[in-house]
Each structure stands twice: as structure tokens, then as C-alpha cells.
Design a protein around this motif. Structure first.
Motif, PDB file in Angstrom:
ATOM      1  N   ALA A 125      -1.522   4.749  -1.685  1.00  0.00           N
ATOM      2  CA  ALA A 125      -2.035   5.506  -0.634  1.00  0.00           C
ATOM      3  C   ALA A 125      -3.594   5.223  -0.437  1.00  0.00           C
TER       4      ALA A 125
ATOM      5  N   LEU B 101      -3.509  -5.124   6.770  1.00  0.00           N
ATOM      6  CA  LEU B 101      -2.665  -4.087   7.464  1.00  0.00           C
ATOM      7  C   LEU B 101      -2.660  -4.453   8.674  1.00  0.00           C
TER       8      LEU B 101
ATOM      9  N   LEU C 100      -3.955   1.913   1.520  1.00  0.00           N
ATOM     10  CA  LEU C 100      -3.423   2.171   2.833  1.00  0.00           C
ATOM     11  C   LEU C 100      -4.552   3.069   3.677  1.00  0.00           C
ATOM     12  N   GLU C 101      -5.040   4.105   3.022  1.00  0.00           N
ATOM     13  CA  GLU C 101      -5.946   5.198   3.876  1.00  0.00           C
ATOM     14  C   GLU C 101      -7.292   4.292   4.243  1.00  0.00           C
ATOM     15  N   ARG C 102      -7.532   4.032   5.338  1.00  0.00           N
ATOM     16  CA  ARG C 102      -8.844   3.281   5.712  1.00  0.00           C
ATOM     17  C   ARG C 102      -9.343   2.069   4.929  1.00  0.00           C
TER      18      ARG C 102
ATOM     19  N   ARG D 119       3.531  -1.047   9.255  1.00  0.00           N
ATOM     20  CA  ARG D 119       2.426   0.130   8.797  1.00  0.00           C
ATOM     21  C   ARG D 119       2.569   1.533   8.905  1.00  0.00           C
TER      22      ARG D 119
ATOM     23  N   GLU E  27      -7.719  -3.683   5.164  1.00  0.00           N
ATOM     24  CA  GLU E  27      -7.691  -3.360   6.722  1.00  0.00           C
ATOM     25  C   GLU E  27      -7.186  -4.940   7.398  1.00  0.00           C
TER      26      GLU E  27
ATOM     27  N   TYR F  96       3.855   6.785   1.921  1.00  0.00           N
ATOM     28  CA  TYR F  96       2.649   6.482   0.843  1.00  0.00           C
ATOM     29  C   TYR F  96       1.655   7.588   1.067  1.00  0.00           C
ATOM     30  N   VAL F  97       1.053   7.669   2.357  1.00  0.00           N
ATOM     31  CA  VAL F  97      -0.124   8.553   2.501  1.00  0.00           C
ATOM     32  C   VAL F  97       0.298   9.855   2.685  1.00  0.00           C
TER      33      VAL F  97
ATOM     34  N   TRP G 164       2.506   4.051   5.868  1.00  0.00           N
ATOM     35  CA  TRP G 164       1.740   5.448   6.214  1.00  0.00           C
ATOM     36  C   TRP G 164       2.497   6.745   5.916  1.00  0.00           C
TER      37      TRP G 164
END
Length: 159
Positions: free
Chosen positions: A80, A104, A83-85, A112, A101, A119-120, A116
Motif C-alpha cells: 500500500a 504505476l 502505491l500511495e503517491r 492501477r 510513480e 491494497y490502499v 489501489w
């Protein structure tokens, strides 16, 4: 179990338990945390069996479950954070964040979105299927492919 009996039992089982968690955990810090948490949970469980073998088996089961839970948590939150930013955690360098990034951005929009949501946001597969319009039986397969593509993209940027 009275305090003196617990002390004797602790002294007999602690070296084996510590050796076990040290060899199965990823770091010394993690093994110390698991070791202490195992005894804390054991005491909190109010285990009533007087058989020392059963007590030992129960203690090792607690440790095994703690290690397994930590691995799941690390996999879930590690991915996570990735992935986050671009995984903007302080441990990641600017270059690593850019690589994430970039990897992604090379993925199809659906991949994508699936990553997201899973996992986020930690949504269940059924809900992900409803949101994305994908068959619920396909979500797991599509997530696996998306993860592999993302990781392959990251490996390309490492070279």
C-alpha cells in the motif's frame, strides 16, 4: 500458575522460544517484539492447562501466529505504501518514489484501479468487482497480474 512456577517455566522455555523467533523474524527488533508480545498474550489468555508441554505448544502457537500476522501486515501495508503517491515514506528516496510513480503510470488504468482498491483502500474482492465492472471471480487473477506488471516495471527501472 503461581509467580515462582511461572519464573521456572519461563526460564526453561524462553531460550527455545527466542531462538525460534530470531530465526523466523526478519530483524532482531521484530524478534524481540514478537518474543515479548508472545508472553504478554500468553498471560492474558489465562491458559489453564497445567501440562508444561501443552503450555509450551500453546506459547509457540502464539508466536507463530504473531509472526504470520506481522508478515501479512507488512506485505499489505508495504505494498500500500508503495502505491500511495509512489510510496512517499521517509525511508524512500526521491528516486525510488519517481520509479514507483513511473512504473504505476505505465500500467493500464484498470490495473492501477484494482491495485489501489485492493491494497490502499483494502476493499473486498466482491466490492472491487462491483466498482470496476469486472467479474468477481476475475478480481484475484487480475490483481495478481497487476502486481506482477508493477514489480516488473520497477525491476526495469532498477537497471
Amino acid at each position: 500458575m503461581d509467580p515462582e512456577e511461572f519464573r521456572r517455566w519461563y526460564e526453561s522455555v524462553a531460550p527455545d522460544l527466542l531462538g525460534y523467533v530470531r530465526r523466523t523474524c526478519d530483524s532482531a527488533e521484530e524478534s524481540e517484539d514478537v518474543f515479548q508480545e508472545t508472553f504478554t498474550r500468553f498471560l492474558g489468555a489465562a491458559f489453564t492447562d497445567d501440562d508444561p508441554v501443552a503450555r509450551r505448544r500453546y506459547l509457540f502457537r502464539i508466536a507463530t501466529n504473531l509472526i504470520r500476522d506481522r508478515r501479512r501486515w507488512t506485505r499489505r501495508w508495504g505494498f500500500a505504501a508503495l502505491l500511495e503517491r509512489g510510496g512517499s515514506s521517509p525511508e524512500r528516496s526521491y528516486g525510488e518514489r519517481v520509479d514507483v510513480e513511473r512504473a504505476l503510470s505505465r500500467l493500464p488504468a484498470r490495473a492501477r484501479a484494482l491495485l489501489w482498491l485492493a491494497y490502499v483502500l483494502e476493499l473486498p474482492h466482491k466490492e472491487i468487482a462491483e466498482i470496476t465492472g469486472v467479474a468477481s471471480t476475475s478480481v484475484r487473477v487480475l490483481l495478481s497480474r497487476a502486481r506482477k506488471k508493477l514489480l516488473a516495471g520497477l525491476e526495469r527501472t532498477d537497471r
